[in-house]
Every structure is written in structure tokens, then in C-alpha cells.
Motif scaffolding. Structure first.
Motif, short mmCIF file in Angstrom:
data_model
loop_
_atom_site.label_atom_id
_atom_site.label_comp_id
_atom_site.label_asym_id
_atom_site.label_seq_id
_atom_site.Cartn_x
_atom_site.Cartn_y
_atom_site.Cartn_z
N ALA A 73 21.34 17.16 -67.19
CA ALA A 73 20.33 17.47 -66.07
C ALA A 73 19.98 19.05 -66.11
CB ALA A 73 21.37 17.18 -64.84
N PRO A 74 18.81 19.36 -65.89
CA PRO A 74 18.44 20.87 -66.22
C PRO A 74 19.62 21.88 -65.80
CG PRO A 74 16.79 19.46 -65.23
CD PRO A 74 18.06 18.84 -65.10
N GLY A 75 19.89 22.69 -66.79
CA GLY A 75 20.78 23.75 -66.45
C GLY A 75 22.23 23.33 -66.49
N ASN A 76 22.65 22.15 -66.84
CA ASN A 76 23.99 21.64 -66.80
C ASN A 76 24.22 21.27 -68.34
OD1 ASN A 76 23.90 22.02 -64.27
ND2 ASN A 76 24.26 19.68 -63.63
N GLU A 77 25.65 21.11 -68.68
CA GLU A 77 26.04 20.54 -70.02
C GLU A 77 25.87 18.92 -70.01
OE1 GLU A 77 29.55 23.93 -71.09
OE2 GLU A 77 29.94 21.89 -70.63
N ARG A 78 25.65 18.60 -71.18
CA ARG A 78 25.54 17.07 -71.40
C ARG A 78 27.04 16.27 -71.08
NH1 ARG A 78 22.62 15.09 -76.66
NH2 ARG A 78 21.08 16.53 -75.69
N GLU A 79 26.87 15.63 -70.09
CA GLU A 79 28.22 14.96 -69.59
C GLU A 79 28.24 13.32 -70.03
OE1 GLU A 79 28.55 14.90 -65.39
OE2 GLU A 79 26.79 14.06 -65.00
N PHE A 80 29.36 13.02 -70.00
CA PHE A 80 29.69 11.63 -70.40
C PHE A 80 29.58 10.74 -69.06
CE2 PHE A 80 32.11 7.95 -72.22
CZ PHE A 80 32.57 7.40 -71.21
N VAL A 81 28.98 9.61 -69.41
CA VAL A 81 28.54 8.43 -68.26
C VAL A 81 29.62 7.32 -68.51
CG1 VAL A 81 26.77 6.99 -67.36
CG2 VAL A 81 26.12 9.51 -67.95
N ALA A 82 29.21 6.63 -69.64
CA ALA A 82 30.15 5.36 -70.10
C ALA A 82 30.14 5.26 -71.55
CB ALA A 82 29.36 4.06 -69.35
N ALA A 83 31.15 4.34 -72.04
CA ALA A 83 31.26 3.97 -73.36
C ALA A 83 31.95 2.65 -73.60
CB ALA A 83 32.12 4.93 -74.37
N ILE A 84 31.36 1.89 -74.51
CA ILE A 84 31.91 0.59 -74.88
C ILE A 84 32.14 0.32 -76.04
CG2 ILE A 84 29.34 -0.33 -75.18
CD1 ILE A 84 29.93 -2.65 -73.95
N ASN A 85 33.25 -0.39 -76.50
CA ASN A 85 33.71 -0.46 -78.02
C ASN A 85 32.74 -1.68 -78.70
OD1 ASN A 85 34.81 -2.95 -76.71
ND2 ASN A 85 36.35 -3.01 -78.35
N TRP A 86 33.06 -1.87 -79.85
CA TRP A 86 32.31 -2.67 -80.77
C TRP A 86 32.06 -4.03 -80.06
CZ3 TRP A 86 33.88 -7.08 -83.08
CH2 TRP A 86 35.26 -7.56 -83.05
N ARG A 114 36.91 6.39 -78.50
CA ARG A 114 37.78 7.34 -78.73
C ARG A 114 37.53 8.53 -77.83
NH1 ARG A 114 37.30 10.42 -83.25
NH2 ARG A 114 34.88 10.07 -83.29
N SER A 115 36.42 8.95 -77.27
CA SER A 115 36.36 9.99 -76.80
C SER A 115 35.08 10.04 -75.80
CB SER A 115 35.89 11.13 -77.91
OG SER A 115 35.45 12.45 -77.27
N ARG A 116 35.23 10.91 -74.90
CA ARG A 116 34.33 11.21 -73.97
C ARG A 116 33.43 12.42 -74.24
NH1 ARG A 116 35.76 9.07 -68.22
NH2 ARG A 116 37.52 7.70 -68.57
N GLN A 117 33.86 13.07 -75.28
CA GLN A 117 32.96 14.44 -75.49
C GLN A 117 31.96 14.07 -76.57
OE1 GLN A 117 34.16 17.27 -74.32
NE2 GLN A 117 35.83 15.89 -73.41
N PRO A 118 30.82 14.71 -76.04
CA PRO A 118 29.61 14.42 -77.10
C PRO A 118 29.67 15.01 -78.42
CG PRO A 118 29.42 16.11 -75.43
CD PRO A 118 30.47 15.57 -75.06
N ASN A 119 30.42 16.12 -78.70
CA ASN A 119 30.63 16.35 -80.10
C ASN A 119 31.22 15.42 -81.06
OD1 ASN A 119 33.04 17.06 -79.30
ND2 ASN A 119 32.89 19.21 -79.57
N GLU A 120 31.87 14.48 -80.52
CA GLU A 120 32.56 13.23 -81.26
C GLU A 120 31.66 12.30 -81.69
OE1 GLU A 120 35.51 13.55 -82.14
OE2 GLU A 120 36.57 15.20 -81.24
#
Length: 124
Positions: free
Chosen positions: A39-52, A104-110
């Protein structure tokens, strides 16, 4: 891996949208996939992830019970079904791919591979 996100738009609170993320240039089924939002002014945040294989899924608490992530490896596509949308869900939504098959991760830099983002606007 190249990713192309689509499906964003303007929707009223309580409505639904389905985002899609099409992958190319790699073996899509080997990658865990995720959705993030910013969102504007916010950091990128995790929403959801799914494995292969689609059998390990995690969600951010803020979307649990409202959003559903899924994938169709035959179509090289991951989806984010968003229901009961709220104004605070307004953001640019990004899909991302990991080199790992597992979540593995909820961190965008991963996540090394990113789509271009699609804007979701929820009006009150």
C-alpha cells in the motif's frame, strides 16, 4: 522465471476479485509461489504462499479466511481469490517465485523472481 500478474481493479467493500500470475521461462512447477502487497507509504507485506504441489499453504493473519491461493501447474499459473474485500486491502499486489519447491519464508527479500504488480482498489 518471468511472472505476469493480472486481475486487479476497482471493487466495492465486500466484493471479490481473482488475481492471476502467469509464469514463463522456467519450470514453474518447481517453484514455491507467493503473493505480496504494498500500500502507498507502506512496506511490502506477505499475503499468502503455496508450495510446488499446492498442498502446503500459508496466509497472513489479515487475509486468513477471506483469501485463497491456488495454482495450476499445467497452466503455469497461480491465483489469489480475494473475497469479502475491505478498504484496507487496497494495494498493489505482486506475485513472486522462490527457487525452492517448498514454502520457506514470508520475507520479500527471500523471493528472487517478481511480477510487475497489479493494483487492487477497494472502495468503502
Amino acid at each position: 522465471v518471468q511472472l505476469q500478474a493480472s486481475g486487479g481493479g476497482l471493487v466495492q467493500a465486500g466484493g471479490s476479485l481473482r488475481l492471476s500470475c502467469a509464469g514463463s521461462g522456467g519450470t514453474f512447477s518447481n517453484n514455491a509461489m507467493a503473493w505480496f502487497r504494498q500500500a502507498p507509504g507502506n512496506e511490502r507485506e506477505f499475503v499468502a504462499a503455496i508450495n510446488w504441489g499446492g498442498y502446503t499453504i500459508i496466509y497472513a493473519d489479515s487475509v486468513k479466511g477471506r483469501f485463497t491461493i491456488s495454482r495450476d501447474n499445467a497452466k503455469n499459473t497461480v491465483y489469489l481469490q480475494m473475497n469479502s474485500l475491505k478498504p484496507e486491502d487496497t494495494a498493489v499486489y505482486y506475485c513472486a517465485a522462490d527457487r525452492s519447491r517448498g514454502v520457506r519464508s514470508r520475507q520479500p527479500n527471500e523471493y528472487p523472481y517478481w511480477g510487475q504488480g497489479t493494483l487492487v482498489t477497494v472502495s468503502s
